[in-house]
Design a protein around this motif. Structure first.
Motif, mmCIF file in Angstrom:
data_model
loop_
_atom_site.group_PDB
_atom_site.id
_atom_site.type_symbol
_atom_site.label_atom_id
_atom_site.label_comp_id
_atom_site.label_asym_id
_atom_site.label_seq_id
_atom_site.Cartn_x
_atom_site.Cartn_y
_atom_site.Cartn_z
ATOM 1 N N SER A 1 -9.159 11.462 -8.985
ATOM 2 C CA SER A 1 -7.705 11.344 -8.787
ATOM 3 C C SER A 1 -6.899 12.104 -9.836
ATOM 4 N N GLY A 2 -7.479 12.290 -11.014
ATOM 5 C CA GLY A 2 -6.724 12.933 -12.094
ATOM 6 C C GLY A 2 -5.820 11.970 -12.841
ATOM 7 N N PHE B 1 2.167 6.173 -7.367
ATOM 8 C CA PHE B 1 1.198 7.103 -7.950
ATOM 9 C C PHE B 1 1.629 8.559 -7.773
ATOM 10 N N SER B 2 2.293 8.858 -6.677
ATOM 11 C CA SER B 2 2.785 10.216 -6.457
ATOM 12 C C SER B 2 3.922 10.560 -7.415
ATOM 13 N N ALA B 3 4.928 9.694 -7.496
ATOM 14 C CA ALA B 3 6.100 9.960 -8.324
ATOM 15 C C ALA B 3 5.776 9.938 -9.814
ATOM 16 N N ARG C 1 -4.404 11.506 -0.546
ATOM 17 C CA ARG C 1 -5.838 11.681 -0.296
ATOM 18 C C ARG C 1 -6.697 11.019 -1.368
ATOM 19 N N LYS C 2 -6.122 10.790 -2.535
ATOM 20 C CA LYS C 2 -6.866 10.174 -3.635
ATOM 21 C C LYS C 2 -6.665 8.664 -3.707
ATOM 22 N N ARG D 1 0.847 -1.197 0.000
ATOM 23 C CA ARG D 1 0.000 0.000 0.000
ATOM 24 C C ARG D 1 0.883 1.248 0.000
ATOM 25 N N GLU D 2 1.967 1.212 0.780
ATOM 26 C CA GLU D 2 2.916 2.337 0.821
ATOM 27 C C GLU D 2 3.655 2.489 -0.500
ATOM 28 N N ARG D 3 4.079 1.377 -1.077
ATOM 29 C CA ARG D 3 4.753 1.414 -2.382
ATOM 30 C C ARG D 3 3.829 1.977 -3.472
ATOM 31 N N LEU D 4 2.540 1.626 -3.410
ATOM 32 C CA LEU D 4 1.577 2.173 -4.375
ATOM 33 C C LEU D 4 1.435 3.684 -4.215
ATOM 34 N N ALA D 5 1.405 4.159 -2.972
ATOM 35 C CA ALA D 5 1.307 5.598 -2.733
ATOM 36 C C ALA D 5 2.496 6.323 -3.353
ATOM 37 N N GLU D 6 3.680 5.778 -3.155
ATOM 38 C CA GLU D 6 4.886 6.379 -3.738
ATOM 39 C C GLU D 6 4.864 6.320 -5.265
#
Length: 185
Positions: free
Chosen positions: A153-154, A26-28, A35-36, A19-24
């Motif tokens: 989410s964009g 999608f952000s990068a 938040r999305k 879940r943390e790797r996915l956050a990184e």
């Protein structure tokens, strides 16, 4: 008058590390903020909008490693497997479906099978019982999937490119807990 006063959810939960790797990811790659992202990313194994005698709250460790190569990104809407002009991914929930020929599909379906035996005639009413591929309640076809992004989410319109980036970044994702939640209404 409502005759069925309960709800049953069975799910396999994505591990915290992925879940943390996915956050990184999608952000990068896409500038999508936390938040999305969906907070409790899980694969719904079974859902019934009915009380099911004999089904109780339950949780156990699981270990299903889904190869990223066996996933495809989709919009979480009827027909969302294929690009359609009226389905704008940036404005809808987005996630991945597990392909039918996936090597882990049988493991997922084994968890689903545990709940099917509780579909008695009193629970089903006049409905046909669920199978490994069909559902008595909700969407008719059962398609294992995980939702990653909330609506708004964009995310880019071309989910094929998003999927290619995902599969180049991830070898697999891990589902590490099986949970059944019973809710009385």
């Amino acid at each position: 008058m409502r005759t069925h006063s309960g709800e049953v959810w069975a799910m396999l939960t994505l591990c915290d590390e992925d879940r943390e790797r996915l956050a990184e990811f999608f952000s990068a790659r896409f500038g999508i903020g936390r938040r999305k992202l969906v907070g409790n990313t899980h694969l719904t194994v079974y859902h019934a909008r009915r009380a099911m005698p004999g089904v109780v709250n339950y949780s156990e460790p699981a270990s299903i490693r889904i190869p990223a190569a066996e996933t495809r990104f989709m919009v979480m809407a009827p027909g969302g497997e294929n690009p359609r002009p009226n389905l704008e991914p940036a404005q809808r929930k987005v996630g991945v479906r597990i392909q039918r020929q996936s090597t882990v599909r049988s493991s997922i379906l084994a968890y689903r099978e545990r709940l099917l035996r509780y579909e008695t005639t009193s629970v089903l009413g006049g409905r046909q019982p669920s199978t490994l591929r069909t559902s008595a309640f909700g969407a008719r076809s059962y398609q294992p999937h995980l939702v990653f992004l909330r609506a708004g989410s964009g995310v880019p319109r071309d989910l094929t490119q998003v999927g290619q980036a995902f599969r180049s970044e991830f070898d697999s994702i891990l589902l590490d807990r099986f949970t059944i939640r019973v809710r009385e209404l």
